[in-house]
Design a protein around this motif. Sequence first.
Motif, PDB file in Angstrom:
ATOM      1  N   LYS A  37     -12.101  10.174   1.430  1.00 35.46           N
ATOM      2  CA  LYS A  37     -10.793   9.808   0.909  1.00 35.46           C
ATOM      3  C   LYS A  37      -9.968  11.050   0.597  1.00 35.46           C
ATOM      4  O   LYS A  37      -8.775  11.122   0.943  1.00 35.46           O
ATOM      5  CB  LYS A  37     -10.951   8.959  -0.349  1.00 35.46           C
ATOM      6  CG  LYS A  37      -9.632   8.498  -0.942  1.00 35.46           C
ATOM      7  CD  LYS A  37      -9.853   7.608  -2.158  1.00 35.46           C
ATOM      8  CE  LYS A  37      -8.514   7.158  -2.736  1.00 35.46           C
ATOM      9  NZ  LYS A  37      -8.714   6.287  -3.942  1.00 35.46           N
ATOM     10  N   TYR A  43      -1.990   6.180   1.490  1.00 32.41           N
ATOM     11  CA  TYR A  43      -3.080   5.329   1.977  1.00 32.41           C
ATOM     12  C   TYR A  43      -2.881   5.002   3.456  1.00 32.41           C
ATOM     13  O   TYR A  43      -3.829   5.062   4.253  1.00 32.41           O
ATOM     14  CB  TYR A  43      -3.139   4.042   1.158  1.00 32.41           C
ATOM     15  CG  TYR A  43      -4.221   3.080   1.610  1.00 32.41           C
ATOM     16  CD1 TYR A  43      -5.487   3.099   1.032  1.00 32.41           C
ATOM     17  CD2 TYR A  43      -3.986   2.159   2.625  1.00 32.41           C
ATOM     18  CE1 TYR A  43      -6.489   2.230   1.465  1.00 32.41           C
ATOM     19  CE2 TYR A  43      -4.966   1.292   3.066  1.00 32.41           C
ATOM     20  CZ  TYR A  43      -6.222   1.323   2.468  1.00 32.41           C
ATOM     21  OH  TYR A  43      -7.203   0.471   2.895  1.00 32.41           O
ATOM     22  N   GLN A  44      -1.639   4.661   3.832  1.00 36.80           N
ATOM     23  CA  GLN A  44      -1.387   4.212   5.206  1.00 36.80           C
ATOM     24  C   GLN A  44      -1.469   5.356   6.211  1.00 36.80           C
ATOM     25  O   GLN A  44      -1.902   5.148   7.350  1.00 36.80           O
ATOM     26  CB  GLN A  44      -0.017   3.526   5.267  1.00 36.80           C
ATOM     27  CG  GLN A  44       0.021   2.250   4.436  1.00 36.80           C
ATOM     28  CD  GLN A  44       1.328   1.499   4.557  1.00 36.80           C
ATOM     29  OE1 GLN A  44       1.664   0.981   5.611  1.00 36.80           O
ATOM     30  NE2 GLN A  44       2.084   1.425   3.458  1.00 36.80           N
ATOM     31  N   GLU A  74      -5.332   6.253   6.476  1.00 35.84           N
ATOM     32  CA  GLU A  74      -6.230   5.220   7.006  1.00 35.84           C
ATOM     33  C   GLU A  74      -6.767   5.528   8.408  1.00 35.84           C
ATOM     34  O   GLU A  74      -7.990   5.441   8.635  1.00 35.84           O
ATOM     35  CB  GLU A  74      -5.512   3.866   6.992  1.00 35.84           C
ATOM     36  CG  GLU A  74      -6.407   2.703   7.377  1.00 35.84           C
ATOM     37  CD  GLU A  74      -5.680   1.372   7.275  1.00 35.84           C
ATOM     38  OE1 GLU A  74      -6.342   0.355   7.001  1.00 35.84           O
ATOM     39  OE2 GLU A  74      -4.446   1.352   7.487  1.00 35.84           O
ATOM     40  N   LYS A  86       0.837  -1.203   0.000  1.00 33.32           N
ATOM     41  CA  LYS A  86       0.000   0.000   0.000  1.00 33.32           C
ATOM     42  C   LYS A  86       0.869   1.249   0.000  1.00 33.32           C
ATOM     43  O   LYS A  86       1.973   1.259   0.548  1.00 33.32           O
ATOM     44  CB  LYS A  86      -0.944   0.009   1.207  1.00 33.32           C
ATOM     45  CG  LYS A  86      -2.025  -1.078   1.133  1.00 33.32           C
ATOM     46  CD  LYS A  86      -2.977  -0.978   2.296  1.00 33.32           C
ATOM     47  CE  LYS A  86      -4.193  -1.885   2.091  1.00 33.32           C
ATOM     48  NZ  LYS A  86      -3.834  -3.288   1.887  1.00 33.32           N
ATOM     49  N   ARG A 134      -9.508   8.211   8.278  1.00 31.37           N
ATOM     50  CA  ARG A 134     -10.795   7.731   7.757  1.00 31.37           C
ATOM     51  C   ARG A 134     -11.526   6.879   8.791  1.00 31.37           C
ATOM     52  O   ARG A 134     -12.741   6.964   8.945  1.00 31.37           O
ATOM     53  CB  ARG A 134     -10.567   6.929   6.475  1.00 31.37           C
ATOM     54  CG  ARG A 134      -9.933   7.751   5.343  1.00 31.37           C
ATOM     55  CD  ARG A 134      -9.770   6.932   4.079  1.00 31.37           C
ATOM     56  NE  ARG A 134     -11.069   6.592   3.490  1.00 31.37           N
ATOM     57  CZ  ARG A 134     -11.225   5.864   2.381  1.00 31.37           C
ATOM     58  NH1 ARG A 134     -10.157   5.400   1.752  1.00 31.37           N
ATOM     59  NH2 ARG A 134     -12.408   5.602   1.911  1.00 31.37           N
ATOM     60  N   LEU A 135     -10.763   6.042   9.530  1.00 23.85           N
ATOM     61  CA  LEU A 135     -11.385   5.141  10.500  1.00 23.85           C
ATOM     62  C   LEU A 135     -11.908   5.890  11.718  1.00 23.85           C
ATOM     63  O   LEU A 135     -13.019   5.626  12.189  1.00 23.85           O
ATOM     64  CB  LEU A 135     -10.373   4.075  10.939  1.00 23.85           C
ATOM     65  CG  LEU A 135     -10.001   3.018   9.902  1.00 23.85           C
ATOM     66  CD1 LEU A 135      -8.893   2.121  10.438  1.00 23.85           C
ATOM     67  CD2 LEU A 135     -11.224   2.175   9.542  1.00 23.85           C
TER      68      LEU A 135
END
Length: 695
Positions: free
Chosen positions: A126, A112-113, A116, A108, A119-120
């Motif tokens: 995004k 993205y990392q 993440e 990834k 987003r969580l």
Amino acid sequence: MAPLLEVENLSTHIQLSRSMVRPVENVSFHLEAGETLGLVGESGCGKSMTGLSLMGLLPPGGSLVDESSVRLAGRELVGLPDAELRKIRGNEIAMVFQDPMSSLDPTKTIGYQVAEPVRLHRGASKAEALERAAEVLALVGLPRPKERLNDYPHQLSGGLRQRVMIAIALACEPKVLIADEPTTALDVTIQAQILTLLADLKDRLRMSMILITHDMGVVAGHADRINVMYAGRIAETTETRKLFAGMRHPYTQGLLASIPRLAQDNTQRLFTVPGLPPDLSNPPAGCRFAARCTYATDKCRTDEPELVGADDEHEFACWHPVNGPLQLATTQVRETPPGEPADPAAPPRKPLLEVTELVKEFPVSGGLLQRSKRSVKAVSGVSLSLGPGQTFGLVGESGCGKTTLGRMIVGLDKPDSGTVTLEGQQIDALRGNELRRHRRDLQMMFQDPYSSLDPRMRVGAILREPLQIQGIGSSKEQLERVSDLLGEVGLPKNALERFPHEFSGGQRQRIGLARALTLNPKVIVADEPVSALDVSIRAQVLNLMKRLQASHDLSYVVISHDLAVVKYLADRIGVMYLGKMVETGGGQDIYERPVHPYTAGLLEAIPIPDPQVEARKDGGGIKGELPSPLDPPSGCRFRTRCPLAQDTCAQEEPAMRKFGDGHFAACHFPLQTPVLETVAPAGAADGSGEAPAAV
């Protein structure tokens, strides 16, 4: 006000198939808002497991005992359902893990990392999460953060990967940050940058931090209070300055005394803490440090001391407390410097090893059709010489060409140009059996013994293999030689039947040294021999290397990024930067009178285990990342990071000049005045001080 984090009677048990391991037992401490707490101790003492227990990230079979309590801002975390704990983990309390390469997902992207957790935990879209990722990457000092969002972990250097790990942990602005050995495998320059970055971010974001490390020098300059852990328990706890000024536990004393210092007399043995920590599946009765403690009595072996003290501000668990740092009673290692005759009137010995103008480049293909040809300029015209029984230290950051130079010396890589000569014989020109016969005199001790030892072979077979390949001795004689080697490096004979994974890191390093000694070589190239070891094990290995050098008349080329280690081992030191040797000299020359700004920056970056010294540092040192060896800067290669650089530095490559007896450097604007303004002859090194030892 109540502390931000309160930990009471934290105990972690891990159920294995045949035993129960207790890595953390009855640990209690608190963390105030904005405070940095250092957790210090050897590997296996419970530091990392304490951090993982606070996060609720226990391994299979792991659990907290009922009496354990972890309160974050007054909220009890122990016993929370997994769903509730996941909302807190990464949001209110976050962790920077020890090895970024194994912690980051290689499939990834960086963007993205980092996005993440946003987003969580924050429910961001995004686009919003990626925007926050770029913002946090900029906050941790990642160059061109928006361009890096689509990069993968393998495309970044170790220092940049560590910054990404910090960015992931900070993405949701947690109240508590747990940094687990954040600088262990990094160069001293990058280590200094990361530690300064963490301190700055803690202040700017008003966080609290738990800094986990085995290096007393790291916590000296970056922790407000320190908990010293041993065998799963806290051995001593107090404010940082008070600990270093008046430590009370013998284990704390030993940790501090084991660290090689720049001012260390390299003819004296380093202090070591004998033995190893106990097996926590069957811990001993009484004080767990008793088996390794010189002050231990029968009471220590039967009765366990409580963590108490004259006041709540300094507590220690010891029946026979000490008072302050250890006053070392050192032992003489040798009477004269290695390679020097005892008789001052005797002529100097001829060089054993001579390296002249070595060049090595690695071609790299690129472009749409892979037709673009470029090359990594790993080593660019390096020369050095080494006398019998001497040690030459190579120091510099990762990527400066040290390991490539070492591999060329032992014949594992062929130079593009230049020569390697051993006792007058040009090694790099040999082929076939003739090369094999001479290669026994040049051996390498690799950086990571675990990856360089065959995991499918027993230690006896690993050590015997070179003797079999070279056809030396009968089977009986080979077994006798292998048994003798184990004794020389301090391992029991039953180690012959064990596999590499059954040993600790320090023991594997001893096996690697025994492997290098098997053929009685004349020169051993030791590549970062102690970089990943605890301070106590590091001191044991360094003392062992010195003892074996004296008994076997060995010559070493020691490669390291730690100037303190190199200065302790080496008679002469060469400082490399981006494929070039920029300064050479004796240990005292380099330490007391550095000429090149890069050398001075390396010295400035070394963490000193003294809070007062660390407090006086102005945050200077070397800034930025190492330029790409694919396209090194013109002129002086260090100019892009040098505080003294001027236009001349970009236009002309500096020549090597003399700054003292055997002390040479290549700099247009040196920190010392040259002895002579004449250019030193290239490649004429003989170790006598009349010609440069490296160009």
